[in-house]
Motif scaffolding. Structure first.
Motif, PDB file in Angstrom:
ATOM      1  N   VAL A  56      -3.070  -3.205  -4.042  1.00 57.48           N
ATOM      2  CA  VAL A  56      -4.017  -2.206  -3.541  1.00 57.48           C
ATOM      3  C   VAL A  56      -4.221  -1.090  -4.561  1.00 57.48           C
ATOM      4  CG1 VAL A  56      -4.572  -0.610  -1.674  1.00 57.48           C
ATOM      5  CG2 VAL A  56      -3.226  -2.675  -1.181  1.00 57.48           C
ATOM      6  N   TRP A  81       1.029 -11.310   2.168  1.00 52.47           N
ATOM      7  CA  TRP A  81       0.391 -12.018   1.051  1.00 52.47           C
ATOM      8  C   TRP A  81       0.575 -11.316  -0.289  1.00 52.47           C
ATOM      9  CZ3 TRP A  81      -3.363 -11.820   5.425  1.00 52.47           C
ATOM     10  CH2 TRP A  81      -3.361 -13.009   6.165  1.00 52.47           C
ATOM     11  N   ASN A  82       1.401 -10.264  -0.316  1.00 53.48           N
ATOM     12  CA  ASN A  82       1.630  -9.506  -1.553  1.00 53.48           C
ATOM     13  C   ASN A  82       0.307  -9.092  -2.188  1.00 53.48           C
ATOM     14  OD1 ASN A  82       3.174  -8.266  -3.578  1.00 53.48           O
ATOM     15  ND2 ASN A  82       3.083 -10.070  -4.891  1.00 53.48           N
ATOM     16  N   ILE A  83      -0.540  -8.519  -1.387  1.00 54.45           N
ATOM     17  CA  ILE A  83      -1.856  -8.066  -1.862  1.00 54.45           C
ATOM     18  C   ILE A  83      -1.705  -6.750  -2.624  1.00 54.45           C
ATOM     19  CG2 ILE A  83      -4.096  -7.182  -1.086  1.00 54.45           C
ATOM     20  CD1 ILE A  83      -3.980  -9.294   1.147  1.00 54.45           C
ATOM     21  N   GLN A 137      -0.438  -2.875   7.016  1.00 50.37           N
ATOM     22  CA  GLN A 137       0.622  -3.128   6.046  1.00 50.37           C
ATOM     23  C   GLN A 137       1.265  -4.498   6.224  1.00 50.37           C
ATOM     24  OE1 GLN A 137       1.817  -1.454   3.311  1.00 50.37           O
ATOM     25  NE2 GLN A 137      -0.041  -0.235   3.564  1.00 50.37           N
ATOM     26  N   CYS A 157     -11.597  -5.939   5.043  1.00 53.01           N
ATOM     27  CA  CYS A 157     -10.268  -6.480   5.351  1.00 53.01           C
ATOM     28  C   CYS A 157     -10.331  -7.939   5.786  1.00 53.01           C
ATOM     29  CB  CYS A 157      -9.609  -5.641   6.443  1.00 53.01           C
ATOM     30  SG  CYS A 157      -8.027  -6.279   7.051  1.00 53.01           S
ATOM     31  N   ILE A 161      -0.628  -6.889   4.078  1.00 56.60           N
ATOM     32  CA  ILE A 161      -0.442  -6.595   2.658  1.00 56.60           C
ATOM     33  C   ILE A 161       0.884  -7.161   2.184  1.00 56.60           C
ATOM     34  CG2 ILE A 161      -0.053  -4.725   0.994  1.00 56.60           C
ATOM     35  CD1 ILE A 161      -2.100  -3.077   2.552  1.00 56.60           C
ATOM     36  N   ARG A 162       1.922  -6.959   2.999  1.00 55.87           N
ATOM     37  CA  ARG A 162       3.248  -7.488   2.644  1.00 55.87           C
ATOM     38  C   ARG A 162       3.271  -9.013   2.718  1.00 55.87           C
ATOM     39  NH1 ARG A 162       4.915  -2.923   5.811  1.00 55.87           N
ATOM     40  NH2 ARG A 162       5.060  -4.272   7.633  1.00 55.87           N
ATOM     41  N   CYS A 193     -10.178  -0.944   2.380  1.00 56.20           N
ATOM     42  CA  CYS A 193     -10.196  -2.109   3.276  1.00 56.20           C
ATOM     43  C   CYS A 193      -9.407  -1.846   4.550  1.00 56.20           C
ATOM     44  CB  CYS A 193      -9.688  -3.360   2.572  1.00 56.20           C
ATOM     45  SG  CYS A 193      -7.923  -3.423   2.322  1.00 56.20           S
ATOM     46  N   MET A 219      -6.485  -2.347   5.451  1.00 52.91           N
ATOM     47  CA  MET A 219      -5.691  -3.496   5.886  1.00 52.91           C
ATOM     48  C   MET A 219      -4.327  -3.055   6.400  1.00 52.91           C
ATOM     49  SD  MET A 219      -4.577  -6.920   3.741  1.00 52.91           S
ATOM     50  CE  MET A 219      -6.267  -7.545   3.616  1.00 52.91           C
ATOM     51  N   ARG A 260      -3.568 -14.034  -7.155  1.00 53.88           N
ATOM     52  CA  ARG A 260      -3.264 -12.842  -6.349  1.00 53.88           C
ATOM     53  C   ARG A 260      -4.562 -12.150  -5.959  1.00 53.88           C
ATOM     54  NH1 ARG A 260       0.128  -7.221  -7.678  1.00 53.88           N
ATOM     55  NH2 ARG A 260       0.834  -6.919  -5.517  1.00 53.88           N
ATOM     56  N   SER A 296      -8.177   0.612  -1.442  1.00 58.11           N
ATOM     57  CA  SER A 296      -7.608   1.143  -0.198  1.00 58.11           C
ATOM     58  C   SER A 296      -8.614   1.292   0.929  1.00 58.11           C
ATOM     59  CB  SER A 296      -6.939   2.496  -0.456  1.00 58.11           C
ATOM     60  OG  SER A 296      -7.879   3.450  -0.935  1.00 58.11           O
TER      61      SER A 296
END
Length: 277
Positions: A25, A21-23, A15, A123, A18-19, A11, A13, A4, A9
């Motif tokens: 934060v 790749w389930n990153i 949303q 990012c 983020i969703r 970065c 990036m 993972r 925050s």
């Protein structure tokens, strides 16, 4: 191995990624007057710039607590075999150190990575890491690819003012005085050591945008860029003018759009335009 990617925050990036790749934060803190907020949790970008436009007092920022970072790592390792913690440049923030302290006790299941960058520069590196994870790359291979990408990455910001950066200790006061005396549009970049430096003092808005486009053309020549990032700090009109130039003269395959978030915005100030390539 299930890996993972964790980021902070700064970065900025979008949303959707983020969703995708389930990153994970870790939010930094932003202080507006006497109130403290978690970036992206209980303070939105619009709220931040609205506050900046109506107050003379400058915001303040603070790195995430070690406890917040440790909780994110621990919860991630309940479902993943390994985490790669990527942070804003250690030359600009203590966030890398917070993650380093938080990772103690997790032995060899945590890898720390200092991007020496921020905002969309950070990012793009995190997106590349997530794509490599998706393709099945291992940690050593991911780090090697990130190292190569980081050496080539450029992050430039056309500012409306140097006031925020100077008062935040990111740029020298002499640069600010010179910029105000000449009514210029300063352009800063993040250097190879992760520091913010003034690289150009454009005499007009059009010259500032032209400088950014020319820097991109110098890097790519006649090659079409595969991916660039453009972010603005409450300055959509400025971004649209720049975007038109970029599409006409470079025609990138992909453009990642974002807003400069509260933490980076605290130093870039409202009106900033950022490009990373």
């Amino acid at each position: 191995m299930k890996i993972r990617i964790l980021v902070d925050s700064t970065c900025d990036m979008p949303q959707e990624f983020i969703r995708k790749w389930n990153i994970g934060v870790a939010p930094l803190f932003v202080q507006l007057g006497k109130e403290s907020y978690q970036d992206g949790v209980d303070l939105s970008i619009d709220e931040f710039y609205r506050w900046c436009r109506t107050h003379t007092e400058l915001p303040k920022t603070a790195q995430p607590s070690v406890g917040v970072c440790e909780k994110l790592i621990r919860e991630s390792l309940e479902q993943y075999d390994h985490v790669i913690c990527m942070t804003i440049s250690s030359s600009l923030s203590g966030t890398f150190q917070a993650f380093r302290l938080a990772s103690e006790g997790f032995e060899d299941r945590v890898t720390l990575y200092d991007t020496l960058s921020g905002s969309l520069g950070f990012c793009l590196l995190a997106m590349q890491a997530a794509e490599l994870v998706e393709k099945g790359f291992g940690v050593p291979e991911i780090l090697l690819e990130l190292q190569n990408a980081r050496q080539q990455l450029k992050v430039m910001v056309a500012l409306e003012t140097l006031e925020y950066a100077v008062k935040g200790g990111r740029v020298s006061r002499l640069s600010y005085i010179a910029a105000n005396m000449l009514s210029i549009k300063p352009i800063v970049h993040v250097d190879y050591d992760g520091f913010v430096k003034v690289i150009e003092k454009a005499r007009s808005e059009s010259r500032a945008l032209r400088y950014l486009v020319n820097a991109m053309k110098e890097k790519y020549g006649s090659t079409r860029p595969l991916r660039i990032g453009i972010a603005h700090g409450d300055s959509e009109e400025r971004m649209r003018a720049f975007l038109q130039m970029v599409r006409e003269e470079l025609n990138p395959v992909e453009i990642i759009f974002s807003q400069i978030g509260p933490v980076i915005g605290t130093y870039a100030a409202p009106g900033a335009l950022l490009v990373t390539f």
